[in-house]
Motif scaffolding. Structure first.
Motif, PDB file in Angstrom:
ATOM      1  N   GLY A 142      -9.112  -6.841   0.179  1.00  0.00           N
ATOM      2  CA  GLY A 142     -10.274  -7.412   0.845  1.00  0.00           C
ATOM      3  C   GLY A 142     -10.810  -6.546   1.975  1.00  0.00           C
ATOM      4  O   GLY A 142     -10.118  -5.703   2.552  1.00  0.00           O
ATOM      5  N   HIS A 143     -12.065  -6.774   2.309  1.00  0.00           N
ATOM      6  CA  HIS A 143     -12.802  -6.000   3.305  1.00  0.00           C
ATOM      7  C   HIS A 143     -12.062  -5.934   4.648  1.00  0.00           C
ATOM      8  O   HIS A 143     -11.396  -6.882   5.068  1.00  0.00           O
ATOM      9  N   HIS A 144     -12.179  -4.797   5.303  1.00  0.00           N
ATOM     10  CA  HIS A 144     -11.626  -4.549   6.634  1.00  0.00           C
ATOM     11  C   HIS A 144     -10.093  -4.639   6.670  1.00  0.00           C
ATOM     12  O   HIS A 144      -9.510  -4.753   7.763  1.00  0.00           O
ATOM     13  N   SER A 145      -9.434  -4.598   5.540  1.00  0.00           N
ATOM     14  CA  SER A 145      -7.972  -4.636   5.536  1.00  0.00           C
ATOM     15  C   SER A 145      -7.399  -3.218   5.567  1.00  0.00           C
ATOM     16  O   SER A 145      -8.044  -2.252   5.166  1.00  0.00           O
ATOM     17  N   THR A 146      -6.162  -3.133   6.046  1.00  0.00           N
ATOM     18  CA  THR A 146      -5.456  -1.856   6.150  1.00  0.00           C
ATOM     19  C   THR A 146      -4.127  -1.956   5.424  1.00  0.00           C
ATOM     20  O   THR A 146      -3.368  -2.912   5.648  1.00  0.00           O
ATOM     21  N   ILE A 147      -3.866  -0.991   4.566  1.00  0.00           N
ATOM     22  CA  ILE A 147      -2.552  -0.849   3.936  1.00  0.00           C
ATOM     23  C   ILE A 147      -1.917   0.404   4.527  1.00  0.00           C
ATOM     24  O   ILE A 147      -2.437   1.517   4.359  1.00  0.00           O
ATOM     25  N   GLU A 148      -0.825   0.233   5.234  1.00  0.00           N
ATOM     26  CA  GLU A 148      -0.197   1.364   5.902  1.00  0.00           C
ATOM     27  C   GLU A 148       0.598   2.217   4.914  1.00  0.00           C
ATOM     28  O   GLU A 148       0.692   1.913   3.723  1.00  0.00           O
ATOM     29  N   ASP A 149       1.187   3.297   5.415  1.00  0.00           N
ATOM     30  CA  ASP A 149       1.823   4.304   4.565  1.00  0.00           C
ATOM     31  C   ASP A 149       2.970   3.739   3.725  1.00  0.00           C
ATOM     32  O   ASP A 149       3.667   2.802   4.129  1.00  0.00           O
ATOM     33  N   ASN A 150       3.144   4.339   2.558  1.00  0.00           N
ATOM     34  CA  ASN A 150       4.335   4.176   1.704  1.00  0.00           C
ATOM     35  C   ASN A 150       4.476   2.786   1.097  1.00  0.00           C
ATOM     36  O   ASN A 150       5.583   2.370   0.750  1.00  0.00           O
ATOM     37  N   CYS A 151       3.380   2.073   0.935  1.00  0.00           N
ATOM     38  CA  CYS A 151       3.436   0.736   0.331  1.00  0.00           C
ATOM     39  C   CYS A 151       3.301   0.815  -1.186  1.00  0.00           C
ATOM     40  O   CYS A 151       2.776   1.783  -1.735  1.00  0.00           O
ATOM     41  N   PHE A 152       3.758  -0.231  -1.850  1.00  0.00           N
ATOM     42  CA  PHE A 152       3.622  -0.377  -3.306  1.00  0.00           C
ATOM     43  C   PHE A 152       3.103  -1.784  -3.569  1.00  0.00           C
ATOM     44  O   PHE A 152       3.781  -2.767  -3.263  1.00  0.00           O
ATOM     45  N   ILE A 153       1.886  -1.875  -4.112  1.00  0.00           N
ATOM     46  CA  ILE A 153       1.273  -3.164  -4.439  1.00  0.00           C
ATOM     47  C   ILE A 153       1.262  -3.266  -5.962  1.00  0.00           C
ATOM     48  O   ILE A 153       0.593  -2.489  -6.635  1.00  0.00           O
ATOM     49  N   SER A 154       2.017  -4.216  -6.493  1.00  0.00           N
ATOM     50  CA  SER A 154       2.059  -4.345  -7.951  1.00  0.00           C
ATOM     51  C   SER A 154       0.817  -5.084  -8.436  1.00  0.00           C
ATOM     52  O   SER A 154      -0.169  -5.147  -7.716  1.00  0.00           O
ATOM     53  N   SER A 155       0.822  -5.608  -9.648  1.00  0.00           N
ATOM     54  CA  SER A 155      -0.427  -6.042 -10.283  1.00  0.00           C
ATOM     55  C   SER A 155      -0.891  -7.430  -9.841  1.00  0.00           C
ATOM     56  O   SER A 155      -0.094  -8.331  -9.584  1.00  0.00           O
ATOM     57  N   HIS A 156      -2.230  -7.573  -9.775  1.00  0.00           N
ATOM     58  CA  HIS A 156      -2.902  -8.858  -9.575  1.00  0.00           C
ATOM     59  C   HIS A 156      -2.518  -9.549  -8.267  1.00  0.00           C
ATOM     60  O   HIS A 156      -2.463 -10.781  -8.199  1.00  0.00           O
ATOM     61  N   ALA A 157      -2.286  -8.761  -7.255  1.00  0.00           N
ATOM     62  CA  ALA A 157      -2.108  -9.306  -5.918  1.00  0.00           C
ATOM     63  C   ALA A 157      -3.476  -9.433  -5.245  1.00  0.00           C
ATOM     64  O   ALA A 157      -4.391  -8.658  -5.521  1.00  0.00           O
ATOM     65  N   VAL A 158      -3.599 -10.426  -4.372  1.00  0.00           N
ATOM     66  CA  VAL A 158      -4.821 -10.618  -3.591  1.00  0.00           C
ATOM     67  C   VAL A 158      -4.485 -10.441  -2.121  1.00  0.00           C
ATOM     68  O   VAL A 158      -3.675 -11.196  -1.563  1.00  0.00           O
ATOM     69  N   ILE A 159      -5.094  -9.439  -1.522  1.00  0.00           N
ATOM     70  CA  ILE A 159      -4.995  -9.224  -0.080  1.00  0.00           C
ATOM     71  C   ILE A 159      -6.369  -9.552   0.489  1.00  0.00           C
ATOM     72  O   ILE A 159      -7.354  -8.871   0.187  1.00  0.00           O
ATOM     73  N   SER A 160      -6.451 -10.605   1.272  1.00  0.00           N
ATOM     74  CA  SER A 160      -7.749 -11.078   1.759  1.00  0.00           C
ATOM     75  C   SER A 160      -8.269 -10.171   2.875  1.00  0.00           C
ATOM     76  O   SER A 160      -7.671  -9.146   3.201  1.00  0.00           O
ATOM     77  N   GLY A 161      -9.386 -10.558   3.470  1.00  0.00           N
ATOM     78  CA  GLY A 161     -10.030  -9.727   4.468  1.00  0.00           C
ATOM     79  C   GLY A 161      -9.284  -9.667   5.789  1.00  0.00           C
ATOM     80  O   GLY A 161      -8.551 -10.585   6.157  1.00  0.00           O
ATOM     81  N   PHE A 162      -9.451  -8.549   6.507  1.00  0.00           N
ATOM     82  CA  PHE A 162      -8.907  -8.357   7.852  1.00  0.00           C
ATOM     83  C   PHE A 162      -7.377  -8.465   7.890  1.00  0.00           C
ATOM     84  O   PHE A 162      -6.812  -8.908   8.894  1.00  0.00           O
ATOM     85  N   CYS A 163      -6.709  -8.064   6.816  1.00  0.00           N
ATOM     86  CA  CYS A 163      -5.248  -8.069   6.781  1.00  0.00           C
ATOM     87  C   CYS A 163      -4.701  -6.680   7.115  1.00  0.00           C
ATOM     88  O   CYS A 163      -5.388  -5.668   6.955  1.00  0.00           O
TER      89      CYS A 163
END
Length: 225
Positions: A142-163
């Protein structure tokens, strides 16, 4: 697609095979070989290309000519992939990234180095993705979100805005994170986990396996055989 760059893939497991397919058929990289630790060197070829010991990789692939991608998953909370990412850079190799032509990435999203973004990901405006991040297929960032270094996001996850997703975190299939949530570093979210508020670092969140009903499936559906 015209091949203008050369690539060695670190690893020879299933992710390495998938990475070979993606880079070969959907990028301007030509894969020229694979490399693993000598202790795990179980074969000398994969897809007709050499598999060489990482300790001697410079003998086979010139760092001035060949880039690398460490196709390693989330082992040890992403530390194994992170380790090889750093070691290869120390040897003078430049990290490659892959962004599927079938992913939707907003033009002002910022993506770090050594990232792998599969098909059907949606990366919305003002998103920031750090280094050494994997987004498997079908996620919503989602908009304005940040994923920091070395992460692994598997399939069909929802990360909403400003996370904010803290470094080294793993997010499992079908997980969902509400707006304005900060996930602490080194978190592990299992399958189907819903997070509604901030989390501390170094936490595990598990989705519970439901108990089987007392009546059997064949009896419930009146199947005789």
């Amino acid at each position: 697609m015209t091949k203008t760059k050369k690539l060695v893939i670190l690893g020879d497991s299933a992710f390495a095979e998938v990475a070979y397919e993606c880079f070969t058929h959907d990028s301007d990289y030509e894969v020229v070989g694979f490399s693993v630790d000598s202790a795990y060197l179980g074969r000398d070829q994969l897809f007709g290309l050499p598999v060489v010991p990482f300790e001697e990789i410079e003998r086979f692939f010139d760092p001035a000519e060949v880039e690398f991608y460490a196709a390693l998953v989330y082992s040890q909370l992403n530390r194994l992939r992170t380790r090889f990412f750093g070691l290869a850079k120390d040897k003078g190799y430049r990290p490659a990234s892959y962004v599927s032509s079938r992913a939707f990435v907003w033009p002002n999203a910022v993506i770090g180095e050594h990232c792998f973004i599969f098909e059907d990901n949606t990366v919305q405006p003002f998103v920031k993705i750090g280094n050494n991040v994997v987004l498997w297929s079908g996620n919503h960032i989602g908009h304005h979100s940040t994923i920091e270094d070395n992460c692994f996001i598997s399939s069909h996850a929802v990360i909403s805005g400003f996370c904010t997703i803290g470094a080294n975190t793993f997010i499992g299939v079908n997980s969902a994170i509400a707006n304005n949530v900060v996930i602490g570093a080194d978190n592990w979210l299992g399958v189907g986990v819903n997070i509604l508020g901030n989390t501390e670092p170094d936490c595990i969140f598990k989705g519970e396996q439901p108990q089987a009903a007392k009546v059997s499936a064949r009896r419930f559906f009146k199947v005789k055989a």
